[in-house]
Design an enzyme around this catalytic site. Structure first.
Site, short mmCIF file in Angstrom:
data_model
loop_
_atom_site.label_atom_id
_atom_site.label_comp_id
_atom_site.label_asym_id
_atom_site.label_seq_id
_atom_site.Cartn_x
_atom_site.Cartn_y
_atom_site.Cartn_z
N ASN A 11 0.86 -1.51 0.25
CA ASN A 11 -0.12 -0.40 0.34
C ASN A 11 1.24 1.23 -0.13
OD1 ASN A 11 -1.86 2.29 0.66
ND2 ASN A 11 -2.36 1.40 2.77
N TRP A 12 0.83 1.87 -1.31
CA TRP A 12 2.28 3.34 -1.23
C TRP A 12 1.43 4.39 -0.81
CZ3 TRP A 12 4.32 2.99 -7.51
CH2 TRP A 12 4.45 1.29 -7.49
N LYS A 13 0.11 3.96 -0.06
CA LYS A 13 -0.60 5.02 0.81
C LYS A 13 0.20 6.16 -0.70
CE LYS A 13 -0.35 3.43 4.65
NZ LYS A 13 -0.09 3.31 5.92
N HIS A 101 -9.61 1.06 5.08
CA HIS A 101 -8.79 1.47 5.44
C HIS A 101 -8.50 1.72 6.97
CE1 HIS A 101 -4.35 2.80 6.97
NE2 HIS A 101 -4.10 1.49 6.02
N GLU A 103 -6.77 4.23 7.82
CA GLU A 103 -7.14 5.50 7.68
C GLU A 103 -7.91 6.44 7.29
OE1 GLU A 103 -2.59 5.33 5.80
OE2 GLU A 103 -2.08 5.28 7.71
N GLU A 173 -4.88 -4.89 10.94
CA GLU A 173 -4.33 -4.17 11.11
C GLU A 173 -4.63 -2.72 12.62
OE1 GLU A 173 -2.48 -2.61 7.27
OE2 GLU A 173 -4.38 -1.42 7.35
N GLY A 179 2.84 2.50 10.96
CA GLY A 179 3.87 3.35 10.29
C GLY A 179 4.58 4.38 11.90
N SER A 219 3.41 -2.06 10.03
CA SER A 219 4.97 -1.99 10.71
C SER A 219 5.87 -3.56 10.44
CB SER A 219 5.51 -1.45 11.88
OG SER A 219 5.30 -0.40 11.95
N GLY A 240 2.63 -0.84 4.20
CA GLY A 240 2.94 0.32 3.98
C GLY A 240 4.39 0.99 3.51
N GLY A 241 5.12 1.67 4.48
CA GLY A 241 6.10 2.29 4.48
C GLY A 241 7.27 1.28 3.63
#
Ligand code: 13P
Length: 262
Positions: A11-13, A101, A103, A173, A179, A219, A240-241
């Site tokens: 997930n590149w956000k 998600h 977010e 999640e 993150g 993470s 993610g990251g």
């Protein structure tokens, strides 16, 4: 070991413009081997503005990575400024769409009911929802994690046919792990993913629960992926990251090489 094929999704956000996106998938194609994609399904979820470019590269270079999106609206078309229709995504060969998600829920007010409408719309358009759930730190402290997560799963799957549920993906999640560099322990992640599967069994039956894939997210890094990925109820990761770095993401996909010590 179950016969569910793991799915590892990046997930590149809101990262990577379309030039950067092309470079990232090309780098990823050098890192991933045929054995990797035989063992693990891989999807990337770029921002909307990159999807057409990424689709073209995946197709032209025959890269065995599935295209995903991060979000969509539940309506097929209409006066919804700024929104993107599931049909538009399907037309771009998008296979997986993340919905619900944390977010989107926390920053943009997405409700359980919205998530359920999206699940139906994504399935209707022939794509696979990756439906997210997870508790906050405060909810975990207050012993409400199970209630929150099972409630989100029940609401998100409302009126979805069991055979459709069977083909879906749910991502657990924990919000406090996203993150932050804080990962759930493999035991906690396994316990929550088992709870998700038990909830699916209650609402859609045992068969659907046995075949649905459940990802852990929060993470996930190359060093913690092997332990998480080998838990019995964890069938993949939503990253993610670390998915923004082709080497790191590749090493997560290759978790089994660490596991077997090669
Ligand atoms: P991080 O891997 O950066 O914690 O993000 C997890 C996530 O939210 C994936 O959807």
């Amino acid at each position: 070991m179950s016969d569910r094929k793991p799915l590892i999704s990046g997930n590149w956000k809101m990262h990577q413009n379309h030039f950067e996106a092309i470079q990232l998938v090309q780098k990823l194609s050098y890192v991933l081997t045929n054995e990797d994609v035989d063992a693990v399904d891989v999807s990337v979820h770029p921002p909307f503005t990159d999807i057409r470019s990424v689709q073209t590269v995946l197709e032209a270079d025959r890269i065995p990575v599935s295209l995903g999106a991060q979000h969509c609206h539940w309506e097929e078309k209409g006066a919804f400024t700024g929104e993107v229709s599931p049909l538009m995504l399907a037309k771009l060969d998008v296979e997986y769409v993340i919905c619900g998600h944390s977010e989107r829920r926390e920053l943009f007010g997405e409700t359980d009911d919205d998530v359920n409408k999206k699940v139906h719309a994504i399935l209707k358009a022939g794509m696979t929802p990756i439906m997210c759930c997870g508790e906050t730190d405060a909810e975990r402290e207050a012993d409400q994690a199970e209630e929150k997560v099972s409630g989100q799963v029940r609401a998100g799957l409302a009126k979805v046919k069991p055979d459709q549920v069977a083909g879906m993906v749910i991502a657990y999640e924990p919000i406090w792990a996203i993150g932050t560099g804080k990962t759930a322990t493999a035991e906690d992640a396994q316990a929550m993913c088992a709870l998700v599967r038990a909830t699916v069994s209650e609402v859609a039956g045992r068969e659907a629960a046995d075949s649905i894939r459940i990802q852990y997210g929060g993470s996930v890094k190359p060093n913690n992926a092997p332990e998480l990925m080998t838990q019995p109820d964890i069938d993949g990761a939503l990253v993610g990251g670390a998915s923004l770095d082709a080497d790191d993401f590749g090493r997560i996909v290759q978790y089994r090489l660490v596991e077997s010590g090669s």
